[in-house]
Design a protein around this motif. Structure first.
Motif, short mmCIF file in Angstrom:
data_model
loop_
_atom_site.label_atom_id
_atom_site.label_comp_id
_atom_site.label_asym_id
_atom_site.label_seq_id
_atom_site.Cartn_x
_atom_site.Cartn_y
_atom_site.Cartn_z
N PRO A 24 9.83 -31.06 41.59
CA PRO A 24 11.29 -31.01 41.58
C PRO A 24 11.85 -29.75 42.24
N MET A 25 11.13 -28.64 42.20
CA MET A 25 11.63 -27.42 42.83
C MET A 25 11.68 -27.53 44.36
N GLU A 26 10.85 -28.41 44.94
CA GLU A 26 10.87 -28.58 46.38
C GLU A 26 11.99 -29.53 46.83
N THR A 27 12.71 -30.06 45.87
CA THR A 27 13.85 -30.88 46.22
C THR A 27 15.18 -30.18 45.96
N VAL A 28 15.14 -29.00 45.46
CA VAL A 28 16.37 -28.32 45.09
C VAL A 28 17.06 -27.76 46.34
N LYS A 29 18.36 -27.82 46.38
CA LYS A 29 19.17 -27.16 47.41
C LYS A 29 19.84 -25.97 46.76
N LEU A 30 19.36 -24.80 47.10
CA LEU A 30 19.86 -23.58 46.47
C LEU A 30 21.27 -23.27 46.94
N ASP A 31 21.94 -22.45 46.16
CA ASP A 31 23.26 -21.96 46.56
C ASP A 31 23.13 -20.98 47.72
N ALA A 32 24.23 -20.81 48.47
CA ALA A 32 24.22 -19.86 49.59
C ALA A 32 23.96 -18.45 49.07
N PRO A 33 23.09 -17.68 49.75
CA PRO A 33 22.81 -16.32 49.28
C PRO A 33 23.98 -15.38 49.56
N GLU A 34 23.87 -14.18 49.09
CA GLU A 34 24.88 -13.14 49.28
C GLU A 34 24.28 -11.99 50.07
N ILE A 35 24.92 -11.60 51.23
CA ILE A 35 24.50 -10.40 51.99
C ILE A 35 25.26 -9.22 51.40
N GLN A 36 24.51 -8.35 50.76
CA GLN A 36 25.14 -7.23 50.06
C GLN A 36 25.48 -6.07 50.99
N ASN A 37 24.63 -5.83 52.02
CA ASN A 37 24.88 -4.69 52.91
C ASN A 37 24.05 -4.85 54.18
N VAL A 38 24.61 -4.35 55.33
CA VAL A 38 23.90 -4.33 56.60
C VAL A 38 24.14 -2.95 57.22
N TRP A 39 23.09 -2.32 57.66
CA TRP A 39 23.23 -1.01 58.32
C TRP A 39 22.13 -0.86 59.36
N THR A 40 22.26 0.16 60.21
CA THR A 40 21.30 0.42 61.27
C THR A 40 20.46 1.64 60.91
N GLY A 41 19.16 1.49 61.13
CA GLY A 41 18.27 2.61 60.84
C GLY A 41 17.63 3.17 62.09
N LYS A 42 17.43 2.35 63.12
CA LYS A 42 16.83 2.80 64.36
C LYS A 42 17.38 1.96 65.51
N TYR A 43 17.05 2.38 66.75
CA TYR A 43 17.59 1.70 67.93
C TYR A 43 17.15 0.22 67.95
N GLY A 44 18.14 -0.62 68.13
CA GLY A 44 17.86 -2.05 68.28
C GLY A 44 17.54 -2.77 67.01
N CYS A 45 17.83 -2.21 65.83
CA CYS A 45 17.50 -2.85 64.56
C CYS A 45 18.69 -2.80 63.62
N LEU A 46 18.74 -3.85 62.73
CA LEU A 46 19.71 -3.90 61.65
C LEU A 46 18.98 -4.27 60.37
N ARG A 47 19.29 -3.58 59.25
CA ARG A 47 18.66 -3.82 57.96
C ARG A 47 19.64 -4.55 57.05
N HIS A 48 19.11 -5.65 56.39
CA HIS A 48 19.96 -6.49 55.55
C HIS A 48 19.47 -6.42 54.11
N MET A 49 20.39 -6.20 53.18
CA MET A 49 20.12 -6.27 51.74
C MET A 49 20.83 -7.52 51.21
#
Length: 834
Positions: free
Chosen positions: A215-240
């Protein structure tokens, strides 16, 4: 097991109902069938029992019939009992049919009993059984299936069976219900559950395929929440990120997908980046290999193992670190017109190459002219991708540099190619490929070395800029994409020769055409009673939606007299109209993709005024008058024409000169004021002689001498003395008035009066005022002489001087009868008249 006993009771109850309903009775008869519901296409037997106390059969001769047998293939079954009538239907195909039993006496039949039989099929096996887990409280498992083609005549019942571990549950559904929500106690999470559906009706049962699932493989989960996005180095973005609050207890076997889209619409390369990996809620995720200095919009979705994906989360925007631009630009330099003051007008266009990286949202470009001795003059500093400037004739190179807040790129070198007069490509053809692209094809110039081609296109509206593509010399076609439908584009191709850029070949094209957005409104020019002039303006370029192929004008009057004109010009004249009439006019504009009608306009033709009538009537009358005069002159004045063209000499025998009187002679004498008394004037002599036409009209001196000196053809024979002439009267007149001036004349006949000469006869009037000479004068006219060309002459054919004392009057009359010409010219003296 309770649910299983319930299903058994339902089936038994339906079977009992079917057997009790298959008998229909009446006071006279009963009809019996084995079952009220039979499999479709199977044989059916029916019997009719006649009761003994039936009033229709007592003491009567009767027989039994089955009236309803239209489409039933049946046959009678032999039976020794006359009160039983039995038939068998070999193949029952009707969904529902009523069998009636009738008692007939002779031809009069009465229906006494009947039975209704239904044909049906066993239920089909349910298909596409699926179940979806819902973790929102209360937790449940929703299962659905496809029942297939159901039988409408009999009900079909469905039962859902679930089994996990040692537990089994059966859920009986109401008829025509094809889904069921299993409660939380009917399944287990993170365990394998067996599910199937069973369909049952009066004719049989069918079962779906057994499905094993977590049954867990049939579940449609709710949309997740992006809490924060920031840059740590060139060409990259970090997502929480994290799951929704009710689902944060799920921490294992999670998969996520992050979609990043650039916020700059000018960037076509790597516009969207998708990153997938398995992770854990609350743990940061890094996305790298992004463009520097670019704004990205981030979205995320998740799922448990192979379960359906959740919806996308709300977007979040972040910017990567900025670096100096890198890579080179693709350029296209156009020299416009001839050089003036040793300078060319130039336009430079450029676009990023596949290797170019702006590394910033805000990039500007610097255009510099490279002069001899490495001198650089900046002519443009713009954020656009094109620039116009003037370039000196001695400049051979141009540098183009991209600049942002982090630094500059290496300059892109642009070679300056002069314009040449060498010809364009032989042809350029454009074919629609889709609503947003076209296919361009061209041919290479004959016997010319081409280095490459520049394909250029531009939308024909004010806000558009030129786009271009550098094409290899061996390529002869290219698909141009990114166009707008129903918009016109100018597409040009320039060949690059060894010594410069050749002449372009340009065509206008559409990706797709349709009817124009509107049709122009006709305007009226000159309006006359019989015609109307129409003209209209061009449709704006943005509203044409294609190449205008034709204009068509429809017009009609109050009497529904319809006409139309078609052409490509923006002006038309409606002819052959009726004065004082109202006309309705519609203009239809057409392209290759369709046509559209404009609004209806109305015009009234004026009536014909007096001035126009005068202008029409007067020329018509003048023309008719001239025509009438010409015809009248040609046909009514035939004699005058004959005299001028084919002259006829009158016959002296029919002359009216001998009927002249004194009064008639006096009419031709002009009146003079100084002459009080009219004086009669008589011709003294008439001379008849025969001359040829040539001698008559030549006017030679010999002719004049011949006429004046009296050189007559005279044979010398004397005339009979008894013959008399009017010369006697003229002689008397002459003797009495020798001193007075007497006009005289000579009449000349060129030929015989019976012939038709080419020239008219001549009448010669003497201008002399001298008195007539006597007979002895050498130039006096001799007496009349008739000339003849006959071989044999009689004495009556000659005459000479007449004697005055001619005797016999009767002889004179006879002589005049022999000479009708002289008789018609007879001039009588006054004494004779008296």
């Amino acid at each position: 097991m309770a649910h299983g006993w319930i299903s058994v009771r339902v089936v038994v109850w339906s079977i009992m109902c079917s057997f009790t309903a298959n008998v229909r009775s009446s006071p006279c008869a009963e009809v019996h069938a084995p079952s009220a519901v039979v499999p479709i296409g199977s044989p059916v037997t029916a019997s009719c029992y006649i009761k003994e106390d039936c009033p229709l059969t007592k003491g009567q001769d009767f027989h039994v019939e089955w009236p309803y047998q239209a489409n039933l293939n049946y046959s009678d079954v032999a039976n020794q009992n006359e009160s039983i009538k039995e038939i068998i239907i070999h193949k029952f195909t009707d969904r529902i049919a009523m069998l009636h039993c009738a008692i007939c006496r002779h031809e009069d039949c009465n229906v006494v009993a009947g039975v209704e039989i239904k044909a049906a099929s066993p239920p089909p096996a349910p298909q596409n059984l699926t179940c979806l887990l819902n973790l929102t409280a209360p937790c449940s498992l929703l299962c659905t299936w496809n029942p297939g083609q159901e039988t409408s005549s009999i009900p079909t019942n469905y039962t859902l069976h679930t089994e996990f571990g040692t537990q089994r549950f059966d859920y009986v559904l109401a008829p025509r219900k094809h889904f069921y929500r299993v409660p939380r106690n009917g399944f287990a999470l993170f365990y394998t559950v067996h599910v199937h559906v069973e369909a049952v009706n009066a004719l049989g049962r069918a079962t779906s395929e057994h499905w094993e699932m977590d049954p867990m493989e049939t579940v449609k989960l709710d949309a997740p929440e992006i809490q924060n996005v920031w840059t740590g180095k060139y060409g990259c973005l970090r997502h929480m990120w994290s799951l929704s609050e009710p689902q944060r207890w799920i921490v294992k076997r999670m998969f996520m997908e992050i979609r990043l889209t650039t916020m700059d619409g000018k960037v076509s390369d790597r516009k969207q980046v998708t990153f997938s990996k398995n992770g854990k809620s609350g743990k940061p995720v890094d996305v790298c290999d992004l463009l520097h200095g670019m704004n990205y919009q981030s979205e995320m979705r998740v799922r448990y193992l192979s379960s359906p994906w959740s919806e996308w989360s709300h977007p979040t925007v972040a910017t990567t670190l900025i670096k100096a631009p890198a890579g080179h630009l693709v350029t296209w330099l156009k020299l416009l017109g001839q050089s003036a003051n040793r300078r060319h007008r130039a336009e430079l266009f450029w676009k990023p190459s596949l290797q170019f990286r702006a590394n910033s949202m805000n990039v500007s470009y610097i255009v510099s002219l490279v002069r001899p001795l490495s001198q650089r003059n900046t002519v443009c500093n713009t954020s656009q991708q094109h620039c116009s400037f003037q370039i000196p004739v001695d400049v051979r190179k141009i540098h183009l540099t991209a600049v942002n807040t982090a630094g500059k790129s290496n300059p892109t070198e642009v070679a300056v190619y002069k314009r040449t007069e060498r010809g364009p490509v032989p042809y350029l053809r454009v074919y629609p490929e889709s609503e947003e692209s076209v296919l361009t094809e061209w041919s290479s110039p004959v016997a010319s070395a081409v280095s490459f081609y520049i394909l250029e296109w531009k939308a024909l509206h004010e806000a558009s800029t030129i786009s271009f593509e550098i094409v290899d010399k061996n390529q002869s076609s290219l698909v141009v994409a990114g166009l707008e439908p129903y918009q016109p584009y100018n597409i040009s191709i320039y060949p690059k020769y060894n010594n410069g850029i050749g002449q372009p070949c340009t065509v206008m094209a559409y990706t797709r055409q349709k009817a124009p957005s509107k049709s122009p409104e006709p305007q009226f020019g000159e309006i006359r009673p019989s015609y109307v002039e129409l003209y209209w303006d061009e449709i704006p370029l943005q509203q044409r939606n294609g190449i205008i192929t034709s204009y068509r004008v429809f017009y009609w009057d109050d009497k529904n007299s319809v006409g139309d004109l078609e052409g490509t010009e923006q002006r038309v004249i409606l002819k052959d109209l009726q004065p004082s009439s109202i006309y309705n006019i519609i203009l239809m504009t057409s392209t290759t993709g369709g046509s559209i009608n404009g609004t209806t306009v109305t015009v009234k033709t004026p009536s014909i005024d007096a001035f126009e009538i005068v202008l029409i009537v007067i020329p018509a009358c003048v023309g008719l008058t001239l025509l009438f005069l010409g015809v009248f002159t040609c046909f009514s004045n035939n004699r005058c024409l004959k005299k001028c063209l084919w002259p006829m000499i009158p016959d002296p025998a029919n002359s009216s000169i001998k009927k002249w009187t004194m009064a008639n002679s006096q009419q031709d004498i002009p009146s003079f004021k100084e002459v009080k008394d009219p004086v009669l004037v008589y011709l003294s002599h008439f001379s008849l002689l025969s001359l040829s036409e040539k001698e008559l009209w030549k006017g030679s001196p010999s002719t004049s001498e011949y006429l004046h000196c009296g050189k007559w053809s005279y044979d010398g024979k004397s005339v009979n003395d008894d013959h008399s002439d009017s010369s006697r009267d003229s002689g008397i007149y002459n003797s009495g008035s020798q001193s007075e001036s007497v006009p005289y004349a000579t009449v000349v006949f060129a030929n015989s009066y019976r012939t038709q000469p080419a020239a008219p006869p001549a009448y010669l009037r003497s201008e002399s005022t001298q008195p007539l000479l006597s007979e002895e004068e050498p130039c006096s006219p001799r007496p009349y002489e008739k000339m003849s060309t006959q071989a044999e002459l009689s004495e009556a054919d000659h005459f000479s001087t007449f004697q005055e004392d001619l005797g016999n009057k009767e002889e004179r009359v006879s002589l005049w009868e022999d000479f009708p010409m002289l008789k018609s010219l007879e001039v009588k003296s006054i004494n004779d008249q008296a």
